[in-house]
Design a protein around this motif. Structure first.
Motif, short mmCIF file in Angstrom:
data_model
loop_
_atom_site.label_atom_id
_atom_site.label_comp_id
_atom_site.label_asym_id
_atom_site.label_seq_id
_atom_site.Cartn_x
_atom_site.Cartn_y
_atom_site.Cartn_z
N ARG A 1 -5.55 1.87 -8.48
CA ARG A 1 -4.32 1.38 -7.85
C ARG A 1 -4.38 1.67 -6.36
N ILE A 2 -4.26 0.62 -5.56
CA ILE A 2 -4.30 0.79 -4.11
C ILE A 2 -3.05 1.52 -3.67
N LYS A 3 -3.25 2.51 -2.84
CA LYS A 3 -2.16 3.36 -2.37
C LYS A 3 -1.32 2.60 -1.35
N THR A 4 -0.01 2.56 -1.58
CA THR A 4 0.91 1.92 -0.63
C THR A 4 1.43 2.98 0.32
N ARG A 5 1.37 2.68 1.60
CA ARG A 5 1.81 3.63 2.62
C ARG A 5 3.10 3.18 3.26
N THR A 6 3.88 4.16 3.64
CA THR A 6 5.12 3.84 4.33
C THR A 6 4.81 3.39 5.75
N GLU A 7 5.82 2.85 6.42
CA GLU A 7 5.62 2.36 7.80
C GLU A 7 5.25 3.49 8.73
N GLY A 8 5.84 4.66 8.51
CA GLY A 8 5.52 5.82 9.35
C GLY A 8 4.08 6.27 9.17
N VAL B 1 -9.46 1.09 2.52
CA VAL B 1 -8.57 1.02 1.37
C VAL B 1 -8.49 2.39 0.73
N GLU B 2 -7.29 2.89 0.50
CA GLU B 2 -7.09 4.17 -0.16
C GLU B 2 -6.47 3.93 -1.54
N TYR B 3 -6.87 4.76 -2.50
CA TYR B 3 -6.40 4.60 -3.87
C TYR B 3 -5.55 5.80 -4.28
N GLU B 4 -4.65 5.55 -5.20
CA GLU B 4 -3.80 6.62 -5.73
C GLU B 4 -4.62 7.56 -6.60
N GLU B 5 -4.21 8.80 -6.63
CA GLU B 5 -4.86 9.78 -7.51
C GLU B 5 -4.50 9.47 -8.95
N VAL B 6 -5.45 9.68 -9.85
CA VAL B 6 -5.26 9.42 -11.27
C VAL B 6 -5.57 10.70 -12.04
N SER B 7 -4.66 11.13 -12.90
CA SER B 7 -4.88 12.34 -13.69
C SER B 7 -5.66 12.03 -14.95
N PHE B 8 -6.32 13.04 -15.49
CA PHE B 8 -7.09 12.86 -16.72
C PHE B 8 -6.16 12.56 -17.89
N GLU B 9 -4.95 13.14 -17.88
CA GLU B 9 -3.98 12.88 -18.94
C GLU B 9 -3.58 11.41 -18.98
N GLU B 10 -3.46 10.80 -17.79
CA GLU B 10 -3.11 9.39 -17.73
C GLU B 10 -4.23 8.53 -18.32
#
Length: 532
Positions: A477-484, A496-505
């Motif tokens: 999942r591509i990480k969405t960044r705020t305007e700031g 491109v940065e991706y969201e962290e994914v846990s092993f449980e997920e």
């Protein structure tokens, strides 16, 4: 001292195909760089360490009664410093090239012969045929290098130009005509035109110490004579036609003339290396008898392999920073490949009926001891003030060669999948331990239960399966960044940065319900859909 066991042992030099373990102990990762070096058995060429606790060389003697060994210790030489005596500085580099390091200039090898039957006393190295054996051992290819090179096989086939080669009128080339290039004084990397007998130097090989002025290529451009053979690579064994090029005798420092490779034959029209099915006849046209030739130069395959085997990967993070090194027990790294445990390993070493290098339990014990003992993860002196301390780690070449032996993929040096290698390794351990009834891979076993519910009749069916692994999907999942955050990172940054994914997920995704089409329901007796 003179030792009677030298004559009794009936020692013979190793052949070109003998596995000579002279780089590291076959039961631990102690090497020539260790404090006391390693002892190479001159009867079977096994290597054992001289550590006062593990003493694998002594263990090998007690098991085999092979008394005579060659102790090899490698000592790093001090880097020479240029004295201020008016000596001109090194030549300024004017070309961009990769210059390989010369190992012989960095280290000195100290050797001595010992006899374990005489309590490890040093033996006169000139006794009997010891000088020839010592020279052969030092000049032989190490087992680790042999295993690496055996895994690199290059398919060499004839081309239309070698099959249909038409030669000029036969004549015997005089020895002085084969001494150097016809257009310069270069006397190495010489290529004989099989069409007209012209001798031209090859092209310079960047990344190696092999030079040349490219006069062989120039001869082809002027005459169109496409096929040439490299002098110094011609051997009696190299006259075969189509087949595999066996690279098991390559050495970057010592050329073994007892067994040669197929001669280097290059087709300039194809711009590639090819084999010549009639090489012996084509060479005889110029008075060269293949049966009397010996290998004196490295082939193109050897030169290429030297560069492949030298290649190293930097341990860097995504931001370009160097990985921090850890040291001590449990922090030993794998290089580019309690006391009770050690005691069990020593007991097995004495009773093992096989050679240590070909015994799975010996190599597993060696690898576990190397990774967890902490002996091979000591801080290494930094190269300069800007470098951080590092460790050598261990290189499990014997383990990889043993596990991958006979496998179409893992016996090669091609890129391989870690998951598939793990499955292959588990299978080998199962086969080895099936008879003993003590299969250690059972700790990986678990039972998967699959629930299938027909969407038509709502009946439920269960399936159970024993497995050792599961494949889970990792969502990207591509990480969405705020305007700031976007302004702070800069507009020009497009990574491109991706969201962290846990092993449980990942596990939740694996066991989540999914709809299965074309399910043959045993109750409805027709294809339907089911919830899995």
């Amino acid at each position: 001292m003179s030792c009677p066991h030298v004559a009794i042992a009936h020692l013979t030099p190793p052949s070109a195909f003998t596995e000579v373990h002279k780089e590291e102990c076959t039961q631990c990762f102690d090497s020539q760089d260790s404090e006391n070096g390693i002892d190479v058995c001159l009867s079977c060429f096994n290597a054992g360490c001289n550590d006062p606790i593990r003493h694998h060389a002594q263990t090998h003697f007690l098991k085999t009664q092979h008394p005579i060994v060659l102790n090899i210790q490698r000592v790093a030489l001090d880097k020479p410093k240029r004295a201020d005596d008016g000596t001109p500085p090194p030549q300024k580099i004017s070309k961009l090239a990769i210059v390989p390091e010369n190992e012989e200039e960095k280290y000195e090898h100290l050797t001595k012969v010992k006899c374990y039957a005489c309590d490890g006393a040093e033996v006169e190295r000139t006794a009997d045929n010891l000088p020839a054996i010592i020279d052969s051992v030092l000049a032989s290819l190490t087992y680790n290098k042999q295993s690496e090179i055996k895994a690199w096989e290059q398919e060499i086939v004839p081309c239309d130009h070698t099959r249909n080669l038409v030669q000029s009128e036969s004549r015997k080339l005089e020895s002085q005509s084969l001494a150097h290039c016809t257009r310069c004084d270069f006397n190495q990397n010489l290529w004989l035109c099989l069409v007209c007998g012209n001798l031209g130097c090859g092209r310079q090989q960047f990344g190696s110490d092999l030079g040349g002025n490219g006069h062989g290529l120039q001869h082809f451009e002027e005459t169109g004579h496409a096929v040439s053979c490299k002098l110094g690579t011609i051997t009696p064994e190299g006259t075969a036609g189509v087949g595999r090029l066996d690279l098991s005798i390559i050495s970057s420092k010592h050329i073994n003339t007892q067994c040669g490779l197929r001669s280097d034959v290059f087709c300039y029209s194809c711009n590639d290396e090819h084999s010549d099915p009639y090489l012996a006849q084509h060479l005889a046209n110029w008075g060269i008898e293949v049966a009397s030739q010996q290998k004196t130069e490295r082939s193109m395959a050897e030169l290429q392999l030297e560069q492949n085997l030298r290649f190293d990967f930097s341990m860097t993070l995504e931001d370009g920073k160097q990985l921090e090194s850890l040291f001590g027990s449990g922090y030993t790294g794998l290089r580019n490949l309690g006391n009770r445990y050690l005691s069990l390993a020593e007991d097995h070493a004495l009773t093992c009926p096989a050679d240590s290098a070909s015994c799975l339990q010996c190599q597993l014990s060696k690898l576990a001891d190397g990774l967890y003992s902490g002996r091979y993860s000591s801080p290494k002196e930094p190269i300069d003030s800007t470098s951080s301390p590092s460790q050598d780690g261990v290189q499990p070449a014997m383990f990889k060669a043993l596990v991958g032996k006979g496998h179409p993929e893992f016996s090669t040096m091609r890129q391989q999948d870690a998951y598939e290698f793990f499955q292959h390794f588990i299978k080998i351990v199962e086969q080895k331990e099936r008879a003993s009834g003590e299969d250690p891979t059972r700790v990986f076993q678990f039972q998967l239960e699959q629930r299938l519910q027909c969407t038509s009749c709502r009946k439920v069916r269960y399936q159970k399966q024993v497995s050792k692994d599961v494949q889970v999907m990792v969502p990207a999942r591509i990480k969405t960044r705020t305007e700031g955050e976007a302004n702070e990172s800069g507009e020009g940054k497009k990574e491109v940065e991706y969201e962290e994914v846990s092993f449980e997920e990942c596990l939740d995704t694996f066991i989540a319900e999914e709809l299965m089409d074309d399910y043959l329901c045993p109750n409805c007796l027709e294809k339907t859909t089911a919830v899995k």
